[in-house]
Scaffold this active site. Structure first.
Site, PDB file in Angstrom:
ATOM      1  CG  ASP A  45      -8.259  -9.948  15.197  1.00  0.00           C
ATOM      2  OD1 ASP A  45      -8.685 -10.575  16.174  1.00  0.00           O
ATOM      3  OD2 ASP A  45      -7.060  -9.621  15.065  1.00  0.00           O
ATOM      4  CG  ASP A  87      -8.511 -10.994   8.513  1.00  0.00           C
ATOM      5  OD1 ASP A  87      -7.401 -10.691   8.992  1.00  0.00           O
ATOM      6  OD2 ASP A  87      -9.573 -10.426   8.828  1.00  0.00           O
TER       7      ASP A  87
END
Length: 268
Positions: A45, A43
């Site tokens: 953020d 991922d």
């Protein structure tokens, strides 16, 4: 975050090919032959990039311009969602409402000035060294994020780590976003590694559920959005309080156990 970005480019193909997704073996097959993680999909953020404070502040600002008072806590709850649902929730309007669309456009306009301008300062501690160590020991790396591909590429670029990861799979490259597993399966396919020999590293419960559905190893970081108890509630999740812990977890499931943050430098 609302994965809003600099002005969008033409959408790429959204259909995942059979070679990218394919059939998935049952979870547990990896353990039967000796645990091995050959790829790690990340991922962005809240996992690699500490963009959450800047994004939350920007969400409050944009909502205010649309005449809606939003608290930092409400803004934080919208982080990780695509732009339509995120701003629709914050403004209390349908996704196709004119004010929602105006907010998305404004967010895209300000993103570079309010977020990207911080460059390498956005990186969580240990990310650059950790990614380098994993690469040095043969772990294939990719990013799968709810951002559009262009926005994700821009963020990786300004942080100085674009060359450390391979494929970047954004929301615009799949039919179904998180927590559907399409984007992580596409990432594994691009790397040429079976999903069951891959880990997905993220900071939300949705990330972990997506990993489990994809038959990937779920690895949660606790320094992002998700709360420890919620993340730990997803069966099989490996919990990490730092990026150094992430490297250690993946190293422990490698055929050779020598992946450490300083390994690349020692080999020179």
């Amino acid at each position: 975050m609302p994965e809003c970005d600099p002005p969008p480019v033409a959408a790429q193909s959204i259909s995942a090919s059979a070679t990218e997704v394919g059939e998935r073996p049952v979870r547990g097959a990896r353990g039967a032959g000796g645990e091995t993680i050959r790829a790690a999909v990340f991922d962005l953020d809240g996992t690699l990039a500490n963009t959450l404070p800047a994004i939350s502040k920007l969400l409050v600002k944009v909502a205010s311009e649309q005449g809606c008072s939003v608290t930092p806590r409400q803004a934080a709850a919208a982080i990780g969602k695509p732009p339509g649902p995120a701003f629709g929730r914050l403004l209390g309007k349908p996704e196709d409402d004119g004010r929602v669309q105006a907010a998305i456009s404004r967010y895209r306009e300000l993103f570079s000035y309010e977020v990207l301008c911080q460059g390498p300062q956005l990186l969580f501690p240990g990310v650059t060294a950790g990614l380098s160590a994993l690469r040095a020991h043969g772990v294939e790396l990719a990013v799968a994020t709810s951002k559009t591909t262009r926005s994700a590429e821009s963020l990786l670029d300004v942080m100085g780590i674009r060359d450390l990861v391979g494929p970047v799979i954004g929301q615009d490259m799949v039919r179904r976003g998180k927590p559907h597993p399409e984007m992580v399966l596409r990432a594994a396919g691009r790397l040429g590694v079976a999903a069951w020999q891959s880990a997905y590293v993220g900071d939300t419960v949705g990330d972990m559920r997506m990993a489990v559905t994809a038959r990937m190893e779920p690895v949660a970081v606790t320094y992002g959005v998700g709360k420890f108890g919620e993340l730990a509630g997803v069966a099989g999740t490996r919990m990490c309080s730092s990026f150094k812990d992430v490297v250690s977890v993946i190293a422990a499931a490698r055929p050779r156990s020598g992946v450490t943050v300083g390994a690349q430098q020692r080999r020179r």
